[in-house]
Scaffold this active site. Sequence first.
Site, PDB file in Angstrom:
ATOM      1  N   ASP A  48     -47.306  39.728 -77.978  1.00  0.00           N
ATOM      2  CA  ASP A  48     -46.605  39.040 -79.047  1.00  0.00           C
ATOM      3  C   ASP A  48     -47.530  39.040 -80.260  1.00  0.00           C
ATOM      4  OD1 ASP A  48     -44.430  36.117 -79.021  1.00  0.00           O
ATOM      5  OD2 ASP A  48     -44.898  37.545 -80.592  1.00  0.00           O
TER       6      ASP A  48
HETATM    7  C1  GLC Z   1     -42.996  36.124 -82.923  1.00  0.00           C
HETATM    8  C2  GLC Z   1     -42.252  35.723 -81.692  1.00  0.00           C
HETATM    9  C3  GLC Z   1     -41.599  36.853 -80.972  1.00  0.00           C
HETATM   10  C4  GLC Z   1     -41.190  37.912 -81.970  1.00  0.00           C
HETATM   11  C5  GLC Z   1     -42.450  38.478 -82.575  1.00  0.00           C
HETATM   12  C6  GLC Z   1     -42.155  39.544 -83.633  1.00  0.00           C
HETATM   13  O1  GLC Z   1     -44.178  35.398 -83.076  1.00  0.00           O
HETATM   14  O2  GLC Z   1     -42.943  34.935 -80.731  1.00  0.00           O
HETATM   15  O3  GLC Z   1     -40.492  36.318 -80.254  1.00  0.00           O
HETATM   16  O4  GLC Z   1     -40.449  38.930 -81.325  1.00  0.00           O
HETATM   17  O5  GLC Z   1     -43.263  37.480 -83.165  1.00  0.00           O
HETATM   18  O6  GLC Z   1     -41.531  38.951 -84.716  1.00  0.00           O
END
Ligand code: GLC
Length: 733
Positions: free
Chosen positions: A293
């Site tokens: 993430d």
């Molecule tokens: C965010 C979220 C995740 C998302 C990613 C890209 O922090 O936790 O769900 O897909 O970043 O935006």
Amino acid sequence: MNKFIILIAFACLGVSCGTTSNDSNPIYKDANQPVEKRVGDLVSRMTLEEKILQINQYTLGRNFNENNVEDEVVALPSEIGSVIYFNNDSKRRNELQKKAMEKSRLGIPVIFGFDVIHGFRTVYQISLGQACSWNTDLVKRACAVAAKEARVSGVDWTFSPMVDVARDGRWGRVSEGYGEDVYTNSAFSVAAVQGYQGDDNTLTDENHIAACLKHYVGYGASEGGRDYAYTEISNQTLWDTYLPPFEAGVKAGAATLMTSFNDISGTPSTANHYVLAEILREKWKHDGFVVSDWSAIEQLVTQGMAADRKDAGKLAFNAGVDMDMTDKVYSKYMAELVEEGKVKEVDIDESVRRILRIKFRLGLFENPYTPEKPENERLLLPEYVKVAEKIAAESFVLLKNENNTLPLTGSKKIALVGPMADNKEHLLGNWYAHGRAQDVTSIYEGFVNEFGKDAVNIVRGCDFEGDDKSGFAKAISAAKNSDVVVVCLGEKRKWSGENCSRSTIVLPEIQEKFLAELKKAGKPIVLILSSGRPLELCNMEPLADAIMEIWQPGVGGANPLAQMVAGKINPSGKLSITFPYSSGQIPIYYNMRSRARRAQGKYQNIPTEPLYEFAHGLSYTTYEYGELKLSAEKVAREGKLSAEITVKNVGDMDGLETVHWFISDPSSSITRPVKELKYFDKQLIKAGKSKTFRFDIDLDRDFSFVDSTGEKLLENGDFYVMVKDQKVKVVLE
Ligand code: GLC
């Protein structure tokens, strides 16, 4: 043997360094070759530097994610593996792709990811609401719409579905998953993967995109509902609660997974070899790739596991994280880590293989570019909005309907009041991608479409929060001059989603006071709630004659809502998450283990039962459930067992009814929840007619449970099959 001879030897054998007899048409560029052969050939040609860039993801376009602010990346290497793509058309994508295909040595296409969570431009119901439809086919269709809009706009890969079991409404991300239940999240995990990727995972056509199961794993257990927090999860709970929806999605062919931010009992997911390698790779044989993430790798430092960014890169990579989302740890330190022997290049090869495998499956080598079409040919098409309206209609939950306040029959003067009455933005919910408030039909517009302008008197009356009561009087006057008051309350879209933790799930006091004042007008009150989480309604519930939870239905919620209020659509939604009596009960969910003393251990100051339980939802008609019948009272382990129940619609309105089938295993070597959902089925039952619902029980699937190592156990003894308040015993012997 000197080096020169070795080279000749290899050349003669045409082996290993990826060369072929005809290098002008290398194997990896030959679409007729099997993917695995193309992958192997390409990896063998790559330098370490090229491999390292493949395991990195940067961003492209203006990043509008308010939780992940960063400077826009301007200099993108042509060998970059992936970007998060923030534009809503394919122009900029094609420019970067052209650079990758023509300027890089090997011409490896970039894969473009984005958060297509509940729609790309045609924003539909949030996942928590989708689950209340209990219609997996419809969710699949909605995801297929999102996939089409995304792919034709330059996105190959969505960071969805989120399948985190979540039981704490204080956690803002409860809005993004499919509720509190394991089986529910598993069923919709499969539906979403199939919607995004197609039933046979044919990723190569322009209608499908790669899915990403997230957040792997256990994120929904964030302590106190605080986002990014520690999670205390035993291996037993990991296996019987949080892993199953991911296993279901992997078995459905999900191309990728994303690690979660949480620390799992001392080992953060992003550095957790057990879940990333031993379970996902070795046990489940997942052959796609795992992306961290956003900044989750460097966050290992903050979480107290990594000494520094470089150490974080080593820990994450060796645990099984293939691609680094945006924190540039891999691109900066991986070469050093290999040089120092802390990361093996053969492991990098394996990660690159996983990433290339998905790129080949997406057809990016043959079709790296996206046709550039005008918006009106690819976004917000009428048939897309129809799907959004349909899933909205089936996801609304009628929580209360005293004296059949609803539907509103006959001509009525409606006072439509409250801050949500004419709001568009907040109906989009969080993670609205390229959705726009102007695309949304407001509740007011929906009511005017249905009842006519003269029948609907709109007065906002108050704001979502604050203490300004100056608008109350006008709203109360409108209420007094009406036949019925429809009060539209709820949450702003930024109150749920990522980084949206709230200490309580009650709405702001101004909304409760507003409702209490309206009650004094002495008219029937219909309360419409739009929220991204379950709400505390103990103060509001007594003030309303009818209550409808519409969640955050996106562009197409208001017209079906008005039609439902008018009685043209029969509500069929049922809760995918418990509505506690009050926030003090959290966590509270249906499939808890039993208290040691069921008559004791109750709260002294509030009820111990929730206000509205899991699977609660009313209809305008009445369904009479016949006797629950099993095909046998005893069954052998290799035997067959089925259950049936006939449901009659004794009202005068056709309706869609969902039967939830639960199993109870009252005594087992590891305690089980008091009951567990194992199947659900939704059918149309015409007025006055009956339908028989059948559950073909698979003993191994439905009567077994897992232990703390993930091993399935099927133990002889008594079991109960349950529907609503009926339970019938069967003995497994
Ligand atoms: C965010 C979220 C995740 C998302 C990613 C890209 O922090 O936790 O769900 O897909 O970043 O935006």
